[in-house]
Design a protein around this motif. Structure first.
Motif, PDB file in Angstrom:
ATOM      1  N   CYS A  75       0.175  -1.107  -0.305  1.00  0.00           N
ATOM      2  CA  CYS A  75       0.012  -0.258  -0.155  1.00  0.00           C
ATOM      3  C   CYS A  75       0.873   1.335  -0.437  1.00  0.00           C
ATOM      4  CB  CYS A  75      -0.590   0.093   0.837  1.00  0.00           C
ATOM      5  SG  CYS A  75      -2.354  -0.864   1.611  1.00  0.00           S
ATOM      6  N   GLN A  76       1.686   1.049   0.887  1.00  0.00           N
ATOM      7  CA  GLN A  76       3.013   1.831   0.868  1.00  0.00           C
ATOM      8  C   GLN A  76       3.407   2.431  -0.490  1.00  0.00           C
ATOM      9  OE1 GLN A  76       5.569   0.793   3.899  1.00  0.00           O
ATOM     10  NE2 GLN A  76       3.890   1.375   5.962  1.00  0.00           N
ATOM     11  N   SER A  77       3.814   1.643  -1.189  1.00  0.00           N
ATOM     12  CA  SER A  77       4.411   1.642  -2.721  1.00  0.00           C
ATOM     13  C   SER A  77       3.868   1.907  -3.405  1.00  0.00           C
ATOM     14  CB  SER A  77       4.938   0.318  -3.278  1.00  0.00           C
ATOM     15  OG  SER A  77       5.234  -0.007  -4.303  1.00  0.00           O
ATOM     16  N   GLU A  80       3.371   6.094  -3.252  1.00  0.00           N
ATOM     17  CA  GLU A  80       4.419   6.785  -3.944  1.00  0.00           C
ATOM     18  C   GLU A  80       3.749   7.114  -5.099  1.00  0.00           C
ATOM     19  OE1 GLU A  80       6.666   4.630  -2.520  1.00  0.00           O
ATOM     20  OE2 GLU A  80       7.227   6.126  -0.362  1.00  0.00           O
ATOM     21  N   LEU A  81       3.747   5.333  -5.809  1.00  0.00           N
ATOM     22  CA  LEU A  81       3.698   5.164  -7.035  1.00  0.00           C
ATOM     23  C   LEU A  81       2.239   6.332  -8.067  1.00  0.00           C
ATOM     24  CD1 LEU A  81       3.827   1.650  -7.950  1.00  0.00           C
ATOM     25  CD2 LEU A  81       5.546   3.765  -9.068  1.00  0.00           C
ATOM     26  N   LEU A  82       1.403   6.259  -7.191  1.00  0.00           N
ATOM     27  CA  LEU A  82       0.315   6.642  -7.679  1.00  0.00           C
ATOM     28  C   LEU A  82       0.467   8.234  -7.887  1.00  0.00           C
ATOM     29  CD1 LEU A  82      -2.754   4.390  -6.180  1.00  0.00           C
ATOM     30  CD2 LEU A  82      -2.346   4.860  -8.743  1.00  0.00           C
ATOM     31  N   ALA A 158      -0.499  -5.701  -4.904  1.00  0.00           N
ATOM     32  CA  ALA A 158       0.091  -4.843  -5.941  1.00  0.00           C
ATOM     33  C   ALA A 158      -0.640  -5.108  -7.334  1.00  0.00           C
ATOM     34  CB  ALA A 158       1.545  -6.007  -6.353  1.00  0.00           C
ATOM     35  N   VAL A 159      -0.761  -3.897  -7.870  1.00  0.00           N
ATOM     36  CA  VAL A 159      -1.224  -3.675  -8.948  1.00  0.00           C
ATOM     37  C   VAL A 159       0.222  -2.850  -9.958  1.00  0.00           C
ATOM     38  CG1 VAL A 159      -2.611  -1.293  -8.679  1.00  0.00           C
ATOM     39  CG2 VAL A 159      -2.558  -2.285 -10.443  1.00  0.00           C
ATOM     40  N   SER A 160       0.566  -3.340 -10.985  1.00  0.00           N
ATOM     41  CA  SER A 160       1.420  -2.626 -11.724  1.00  0.00           C
ATOM     42  C   SER A 160       1.029  -1.347 -12.197  1.00  0.00           C
ATOM     43  CB  SER A 160       1.767  -3.370 -12.737  1.00  0.00           C
ATOM     44  OG  SER A 160       0.853  -3.475 -14.012  1.00  0.00           O
TER      45      SER A 160
END
Length: 176
Positions: A75-77, A80-82, A158-160
């Protein structure tokens, strides 16, 4: 001769087991999709503790729902990506929901700069109504709805960013 028989029997059992698990997984995804298709009439809390209708969070544009937990590394990653990939995109309404206490959610929002997203709503599902209705059993769970409220896609875990962008584009292109 006996070795060949055992080999082919083992191979047949392996193929059968693989097909069984694939069919079972597809049935689970179909069931999940039908649940996600129905927008619930439930009440959750905004970060000020006020009750808001879940349905009212959906807007007349692409909606991306992320059910998360602040201690979840994925969720943290994803946060950041979103923020990195979508902070200037005004065509997306991001809805972040967690079952955690409001203070933990506020800390997550501040840590990952979710307010940099053009349009973001963050809410608390402390009574697990959203999780229960949608049958979320793990985090993150990401769901993409079109501006018409139609389910476009959902992702467990996780979703790419490539897959998410593809789902968002499909939502933008969808017709009522």
């Amino acid at each position: 001769m006996r070795v060949k028989f055992i080999f082919f029997l083992g191979l047949g059992l392996l193929v059968f087991a693989g097909a069984f698990f694939a069919i079972q997984k597809r049935a689970e995804n179909t069931a999940q999709r039908s649940v996600l298709d129905n927008i619930p009439d439930i009440s959750i809390s905004d970060l000020d503790g006020r009750a808001v209708s879940f349905e009212s969070l959906l807007e007349a544009r692409t909606n991306v729902l992320i059910y998360f937990n602040s201690n979840c590394p994925i969720c943290q990653s994803e946060a950041e990506l979103l923020v990195k990939h979508f902070k200037s995109d005004s065509t997306i309404n991001f809805i972040w929901i967690s079952s955690e206490p409001i203070e933990a959610i506020r800390s997550f929002v501040a840590t990952y700069d979710l307010d940099l997203l053009h349009d973001v709503t963050v809410a608390s599902d402390s009574l697990y109504q959203v999780a229960s209705h949608f049958k979320f059993t793990s985090v993150p769970a990401t769901v993409v709805y079109s501006k018409h409220g139609a389910l476009i896609d959902f992702f467990k875990g996780a979703v790419s960013m490539q897959d998410l962008k593809r789902a968002i584009q499909k939502a933008h292109d969808s017709k009522p």
